[in-house]
Every structure is written in structure tokens, then in C-alpha cells.
Design an enzyme around this catalytic site. Structure first.
Site, PDB file in Angstrom:
ATOM      1  N   GLN A  81       0.653  -1.122   0.043  1.00 36.62           N
ATOM      2  CA  GLN A  81      -0.053  -0.030  -0.015  1.00 36.62           C
ATOM      3  C   GLN A  81       0.851   1.097   0.028  1.00 36.62           C
ATOM      4  O   GLN A  81       1.936   1.380   0.164  1.00 36.62           O
ATOM      5  CB  GLN A  81      -0.854  -0.130   1.116  1.00 36.62           C
ATOM      6  CG  GLN A  81      -1.974  -0.926   1.109  1.00 36.62           C
ATOM      7  CD  GLN A  81      -2.964  -0.795   2.257  1.00 36.62           C
ATOM      8  OE1 GLN A  81      -3.018  -1.620   3.333  1.00 36.62           O
ATOM      9  NE2 GLN A  81      -3.869   0.094   2.401  1.00 36.62           N
ATOM     10  N   HIS A  82       0.160   2.294  -0.457  1.00 36.09           N
ATOM     11  CA  HIS A  82       0.692   3.650   0.003  1.00 36.09           C
ATOM     12  C   HIS A  82       1.886   4.099  -1.265  1.00 36.09           C
ATOM     13  O   HIS A  82       2.002   5.484  -1.171  1.00 36.09           O
ATOM     14  CB  HIS A  82       1.221   3.896   1.315  1.00 36.09           C
ATOM     15  CG  HIS A  82       0.258   3.763   2.348  1.00 36.09           C
ATOM     16  ND1 HIS A  82      -0.805   4.214   2.548  1.00 36.09           N
ATOM     17  CD2 HIS A  82       0.530   2.760   3.588  1.00 36.09           C
ATOM     18  CE1 HIS A  82      -1.613   3.819   3.742  1.00 36.09           C
ATOM     19  NE2 HIS A  82      -0.771   2.798   4.356  1.00 36.09           N
ATOM     20  N   ASP A 239      -2.317  -4.897  -0.030  1.00 40.80           N
ATOM     21  CA  ASP A 239      -2.008  -6.080   0.518  1.00 40.80           C
ATOM     22  C   ASP A 239      -2.621  -6.500   1.835  1.00 40.80           C
ATOM     23  O   ASP A 239      -3.258  -7.653   1.920  1.00 40.80           O
ATOM     24  CB  ASP A 239      -0.459  -6.150   0.898  1.00 40.80           C
ATOM     25  CG  ASP A 239      -0.019  -5.017   1.635  1.00 40.80           C
ATOM     26  OD1 ASP A 239      -0.721  -4.201   1.931  1.00 40.80           O
ATOM     27  OD2 ASP A 239       1.260  -5.039   1.917  1.00 40.80           O
TER      28      ASP A 239
END
EC number: 2.7.1.17
Length: 481
Positions: A81-82, A239
Site C-alpha cells: 500500500q501507499h 496487501d
């Protein structure tokens, strides 16, 4: 190997360190083939990776799967992520991706919180109070430090979006991963125009948010991977949302994931909004919510302590007085981006094994403190805690979690839950089922249950006290002196 009972699907996990691919029988959940290839991550002040490595690693992982990958009828990609992926007009990376554990944007995070109404306003608007992990802070950092890169950027993507787009030719994401950016409004489930305007990001650069169970596209020609043209491509997701799918998670069941980072989460049917910022109010990949807390320092940090002590990671010894906060990469929960590791209570008779156990205790303490906030008030406090991730197989991790949680601990036998969750999402496109229902049919959460033991409140209280006393030191930015 027995023939598959149903169509084959591919689930992918593009994580921080590697890309893994599973070919799965959609009827039974049996893994027919698997492959894995590594990535490199920069060291030093930042944490960056070249997205083209992810694509190359995906190709290598699929190559290891052999002919089975060519027979797949659908594919889905779960990813870290991110991360901020910036692409030019040709779809090539402008610069390496800024990863979730790059904390250089901590000043931008603090400023954005203040400029857009404070923590409570952010929690109500996006579900989360942004930390340095969030994509919006990374874009702000990039705009301030590399304006030429921003001017060259014609598309902004998350890691799983980048791979999905290279498969389909279409810019898409999903609600689960979009909810971790900081520019997706949780109430209306749309991109937030005020936030985007504040950071100078044109919404036209962002991908379309695909609905749960919607087809994101089909595999196009010229991709160089062992998929047939027209193979269905699911939305994919972040994830943690993929792992929740992989477990077939029902509301209220607590999960602790022990990997490079540590996470705790549970599915909720109520939209979370924690103004303290401890719990991120992420969406899940279905239509519910995934309140989640994440620490930056988990297995990698504890393994580093073991290496420094020249010990095997299992060589722990019980101790009563030493505290080790393993914040080797700064920390996100608690929000201490400039912190480093801290040792307290060292004595002449302290052993190396006790120091190692203290590192385990410090890592698990942070996760358990956040778990109570992530669970709904009516969640069953005696329900088994599902323990997943690479650390879940380690006896020292298992016993530390049991001792500090006071809960029974269940260890699912299924591995690679992110890739399995992506595979369940791909299977749902073919069968019309909810992806979590697919995983429950596959019985992915089955595994041994370790009985509860009495909670070690003395250790929990000691660590809490050290953390409180050391807060001014841990909050200090060494670069500001």
C-alpha cells in the site's frame, strides 16, 4: 499432479521485497504452481524501488509457474500500500517509487493535518489521519523537493495499479488501496477535491476506482507475460485488504500480521474514524471496512537485533526488567517517524537472550495496543487471534503474542494469503461469488489453535511506562539540531 477441477486463476502479491505469483484451481483453492522473484529497495534516508523491477519480477515469477500460468482465465494483483508511482506521458516511471516505509514526508504530514482542519477533520473526511506512510504526504514531499519530477508526471498510481495498468492498458485502482492514499473521501467514496487542490494534484492524473467484483479490464497484446489476450483482470487491492480476502475474514475476527511491517486489523461494517490516528479507517476490497493499525518495525527489526547479538532468532530467554523498543526505521504506531531503537533497564546480569525477547515484546506491544482500538466495541474479546505473515511460523513470535495478548492464537496453515486473496478475487469474476466467500469455500483460515495463557500485564505496563517517559527523546528530529 491431479487435474484441476475448475478454471485456473492467478493471484499476485507484489510486496516490498519480492513479487509472488500463485496459480490456483478456482474450484478447490489448490495451488497448482507458484513462483517468486526479488526486488531491491534503497537504503539511507529514503525507501525507494524502481517499478520496472516489479514488472520484471512478475514476469520471472510467472515463468517459474510454467504452463499453468498460460491456462489462467483470470488474474488479480495485490500489492504494498501507499507507494507513490509517478509516470510520464509514455507510461514510464518518472523516478523510483516512494515506498510506504519512506518517512521523509513526516513534516508534510504534520502540515497537511493542520492545514485541512486537524486530526478529527481528516478522520471524518478520509477515515484516517495521514502519517508519513500515506501517499498524499509523499506527493507533497515530491512537490517541495523535486518539482521537475512533478511537472513531468502525467499519471499517479499505487504499486498494484502500475502492474494492473501494464496488463490492461487502463488506469484503475480499487476502494481498498485508494483509501490509503489520503485523497479518497470515505463517506462519498470519491476522490476528495479539496485535498487534491491543497496538494496541487490534478484528479485527471488519478486512476478510475473500480467497484468490488467489477472487471478492471482484460489482458492486452504485447505484454510479454504468459497470459492470453482477453484474460480477465480483477481490480486487485492493497496487501492487507487482499490478505483479509485470503482469509475469508468475517466481521469482528482479529488478525495480526507479522512481516517487515506489523499490522492488526478486523473487518467492520461500520466506517471507522479514529481522530488519534492510531487506526487507519481503510476500506476493504468488498464493500465493508478494514480498520487497521500498522507498525514499521516488526520481523526485520527483531531479526536485526538477533544479528547484532549473534543469536538465532529463536534464542530468546525470559526476563523481567529490560525493555527494548525496536523502532529502527522510525515508527508509525506510535507515530514517531524520527525515533530510533531504545534500550532501558540493562543490568550486569542481563543476557543476550533476554535482550532478544525484549525486542519481540516491544514489537508486539505496539501491535496489541492498537488492536483494541481497531476492533468494534461488541467484538468477542476471547475470539482467537489469527496470526499470519512470515513471523507467524516462529515459536518466539507465537509465544510472545500469546503471553502479551491473553488470547487463543490460531495459525492458518495457508501461506501467501495476499496472493491467495488476489486469486479469490480473480475466481469471483468467473463464478460470480463474493471473493471472501470463495476463500471460505477454500477453507484458507484452517489451522492449529494455541490455547490462551494468562496475560503478562506486568510487561505490558513496563513497556508502556518506558514509552511514555521516553516520548520527548523519541519525538526529537535529529536533523533539526
Amino acid at each position: 499432479m491431479p487435474a484441476a477441477e475448475g478454471p485456473l486463476v492467478v493471484g499476485v502479491d507484489t510486496s516490498t521485497q519480492s513479487t509472488k505469483a500463485l496459480v490456483v484451481d478456482a474450484a478447490t483453492g489448490r495451488i497448482v504452481a507458484s513462483g517468486q522473484a526479488p526486488h531491491t529497495v534503497s537504503s539511507g534516508a529514503g525507501r525507494e524501488s524502481d517499478p520496472r523491477q516489479w514488472w520484471d519480477a512478475l514476469g520471472e515469477a510467472l515463468h517459474q509457474c510454467g504452463d499453468a500460468a498460460r491456462e489462467a482465465a483470470a488474474v488479480s494483483i495485490g500489492g504494498q500500500q501507499h507507494g507513490l508511482v509517478t509516470l510520464d506521458a509514455r507510461g514510464e516511471p518518472v523516478r523510483p517509487a516512494l515506498l510506504w516505509n519512506d518517512v521523509r514526508s513526516a513534516p508534510q504530514a504534520r502540515r497537511l493535518i493542520d492545514e485541512l482542519g486537524g486530526p478529527k477533520s481528516w478522520a471524518e473526511r478520509t477515515g484516517s489521519v495521514p502519517s508519513a506512510s500515506f501517499t498524499v504526504t509523499k506527493w507533497s514531499w515530491l512537490a517541495e523537493n523535486e518539482p521537475d519530477a512533478v511537472r513531468a508526471t502525467k499519471a499517479v498510481r499505487l504499486p498494484h495499479d502500475y502492474l494492473t495498468e501494464r496488463l490492461t492498458g487502463e488506469g484503475t485502482t480499487d476502494r481498498g488501496d485508494a483509501s490509503g492514499t489520503g485523497w479518497w473521501a470515505a463517506g462519498p467514496e470519491t476522490y476528495d477535491e479539496e485535498t487534491l487542490a491543497r496538494v496541487g494534484l490534478d484528479p485527471a492524473l488519478l486512476p478510475r476506482v473500480v467497484r468490488p467484483s467489477e472487471v478492471a479490464g482484460t489482458v492486452r497484446d504485447g505484454h510479454g507475460l504468459p497470459f492470453s489476450k482477453g484474460t480477465l483482470v480483477a481490480a486487485g487491492t492493497g496487501d492487507n485488504a487482499a490478505a483479509a480476502l485470503g482469509l475469508g475474514l468475517s466481521p469482528g475476527v482479529p488478525v495480526m500480521s507479522l512481516g517487515t511491517s506489523g499490522t492488526v486489523y478486523a473487518v467492520s461494517q461500520r466506517r471507522p474514524a479514529d481522530p488519534t490516528g492510531t487506526v487507519a479507517g481503510f476500506a476493504d476490497a468488498r464493500g465493508d471496512w478494514l480498520p487497521l493499525a500498522c507498525t514499521l518495525n516488526c520481523t526485520l527489526a527483531v531479526d536485526r537485533v538477533a544479528t547484532l547479538l549473534n543469536l538465532d532468532r529463536e534464542a530468546v530467554e525470559p526476563g523481567t526488567g529490560v525493555t527494548l523498543l525496536p523502532f529502527l526505521d522510525g515508527e508509525r504506531t506510535p507515530n514517531l517517524p524520527h525515533s530510533s531503537g531504545l534500550l532501558s533497564g540493562l543490568r550486569h546480569d542481563t543476557t543476550a537472550g533476554q535482550l532478544l525477547q525484549a525486542a519481540y515484546d516491544g514489537a508486539v506491544h505496539s501491535l496489541l495496543g492498537a488492536l483494541d482500538l481497531a476492533l468494534d466495541d461488541d467484538a468477542d474479546p476471547s475470539a482467537p487471534l489469527l496470526l499470519i505473515g512470515g513471523g507467524a511460523r516462529g515459536a518466539a513470535w507465537q509465544q510472545t503474542v500469546r503471553r502479551l495478548s491473553g488470547r487463543p492464537v490460531q495459525i492458518p496453515e495457508a501461506r501467501e494469503l495476499v496472493a491467495l486473496g488476489a486469486a479469490a478475487q480473480a475466481a469471483g469474476l468467473l463464478t460470480g461469488e463474493d471473493a471472501a466467500a470463495v476463500a471460505r469455500r477454500w477453507n484458507t483460515a484452517a489451522g492449529p489453535v494455541l490455547d490462551a495463557v494468562e496475560r503478562d500485564d506486568a510487561t505490558l505496563s513496563r513497556i508502556t511506562g518506558v514509552l511514555s517517559d521516553a516520548a520527548p527523546l523519541l519525538e526529537r528530529n535529529p536533523d533539526s539540531r
